[in-house]
Write an enzyme that holds these catalytic residues in place. Sequence first.
Site, PDB file in Angstrom:
ATOM      1  N   GLY A  73       0.643  -1.375   0.052  1.00  0.00           N
ATOM      2  CA  GLY A  73       0.011   0.091   0.173  1.00  0.00           C
ATOM      3  C   GLY A  73       0.891   1.203   0.075  1.00  0.00           C
ATOM      4  N   ASN A 154      -7.414   3.854   9.507  1.00  0.00           N
ATOM      5  CA  ASN A 154      -6.787   2.706  10.035  1.00  0.00           C
ATOM      6  C   ASN A 154      -7.166   2.860  11.672  1.00  0.00           C
ATOM      7  OD1 ASN A 154      -4.907   4.529   9.282  1.00  0.00           O
ATOM      8  ND2 ASN A 154      -3.414   3.506  10.566  1.00  0.00           N
ATOM      9  N   GLN A 182      -7.571  -0.006   3.909  1.00  0.00           N
ATOM     10  CA  GLN A 182      -8.313  -0.641   5.036  1.00  0.00           C
ATOM     11  C   GLN A 182      -9.701  -1.125   4.738  1.00  0.00           C
ATOM     12  OE1 GLN A 182      -7.504  -1.218   8.526  1.00  0.00           O
ATOM     13  NE2 GLN A 182      -5.440  -0.360   7.875  1.00  0.00           N
ATOM     14  N   HIS A 204      -2.466  -7.813   2.489  1.00  0.00           N
ATOM     15  CA  HIS A 204      -2.643  -8.318   3.648  1.00  0.00           C
ATOM     16  C   HIS A 204      -3.619  -7.884   4.821  1.00  0.00           C
ATOM     17  CE1 HIS A 204      -0.317  -5.216   6.277  1.00  0.00           C
ATOM     18  NE2 HIS A 204      -0.360  -4.555   5.070  1.00  0.00           N
ATOM     19  N   THR A 240      10.330  -7.735 -11.994  1.00  0.00           N
ATOM     20  CA  THR A 240       9.689  -9.283 -11.997  1.00  0.00           C
ATOM     21  C   THR A 240       8.774  -9.071 -10.980  1.00  0.00           C
ATOM     22  OG1 THR A 240      11.706 -10.186 -12.863  1.00  0.00           O
ATOM     23  CG2 THR A 240       9.899 -11.504 -12.183  1.00  0.00           C
ATOM     24  N   CYS A 329       4.187   3.913  23.161  1.00  0.00           N
ATOM     25  CA  CYS A 329       5.091   2.587  23.303  1.00  0.00           C
ATOM     26  C   CYS A 329       4.864   2.136  21.987  1.00  0.00           C
ATOM     27  CB  CYS A 329       4.505   1.543  24.540  1.00  0.00           C
ATOM     28  SG  CYS A 329       5.491   0.150  24.360  1.00  0.00           S
TER      29      CYS A 329
END
Length: 393
Positions: A73, A154, A182, A204, A240, A329
């Site tokens: 993406g 997202n 998304q 994915h 490729t 974090c």
Amino acid sequence: MTQRKVYMDNSATTQVDKRVLEAMIPYFSETYGNPNSLHAWGREAHKGLDKARQQVADLIGADAKDIIFTGGGSEADNLAIKGATWARKEKSGHIITSAIEHHALHDTVKWLARIGNYEYTILPVDKYGLVNPEDLKKAIRPDTFLVSIMFANNEIGTVQPIAELGAICREHGILFHTDAVQATGHIKINVKELPIDMMTMAAHKMYGPKGVGALYVRKGLKLTPLVHGGGQEFGLRSGTENIPGLVGFGVAAELAKERLSNGEIENEKRLRDKLLDGLVERIPEIIVTGHRTKRLPYHASVCIKYIEGEGILLLMDAAGIGVSSGSACTSGSLEPSYVLLATGLNHETAHGSVRLTISKDTTDEDIDYILDKFPAIVERLRMMSPFYNKEKH
């Protein structure tokens, strides 16, 4: 007793569907030819490439030749923005985007402004993360040539009024790009019915493999490639092609199209609402982020006052539940999510962000388990929080 495992971070990535994996495997060691070779091995590999392109096109109502495969993406976003900018005769101009776009979009636009005579406007969003079409109209200048507004966010799941935003651009003769990473495969999208010139997708996010993406490019639109070389992907993306990955992308797209028509998405909405309603009912001083109904069917996101999201993430992980947070974090920054700040939340509240995104395989039992564990984790962290104790005592 084995601990229950519940993965709730599907906005980050989904599990590859077994049917997708089965389709990919032969292209690693059996149908392994280079698709650009003229011999039998190459021709067989090219058949897989052609089929995948058609499957992805069918998912969004496009023609196969409108699909440019990329390495994900982020690359597709870069190809859209840089490619459209560099293809123009004019070497200056104005780009419009929104405050809650992915870094792949923001960083690309800012980079163009640093290296060339390009300016940009970042549109604000309301408390739900929605762009106001009137703000877009006001921001358009005589030299505006490109607008990029993501289809769905997202972090907070909000779905933008893409048809209205795209129509404004078309009325003014401005290119309109949307990052639909998304949304694709989770919301019905027909690019021939929507005023979209370019649209970004990624495998994915819909139970396909990582490292494979695509850019829909409206017929007749000229782009300058980012990668030069052998001229693959209609001259727009040399190199490729990753045939196993693209075959997987194609099957994932075909399966997504089936889910969109057989009612599975409605069940995801039901589970999403059960989760959000349950959290609001069980946890005091919780804020649902994003729009309550104009949101992705699988997406739930909240902010918990007085505690930080990374603390929740770690304790949820210990309970066998995988979630994500936009706070320090996980972002690698001392700052909370810029998306949440853009919606008007203060720093303290935004630090308590948690995102839970369900999958096609999530069950009622999974949601019940989360609703059992989450409130106790919040209570435990609040008892240790100096902010909470100061506020309440």
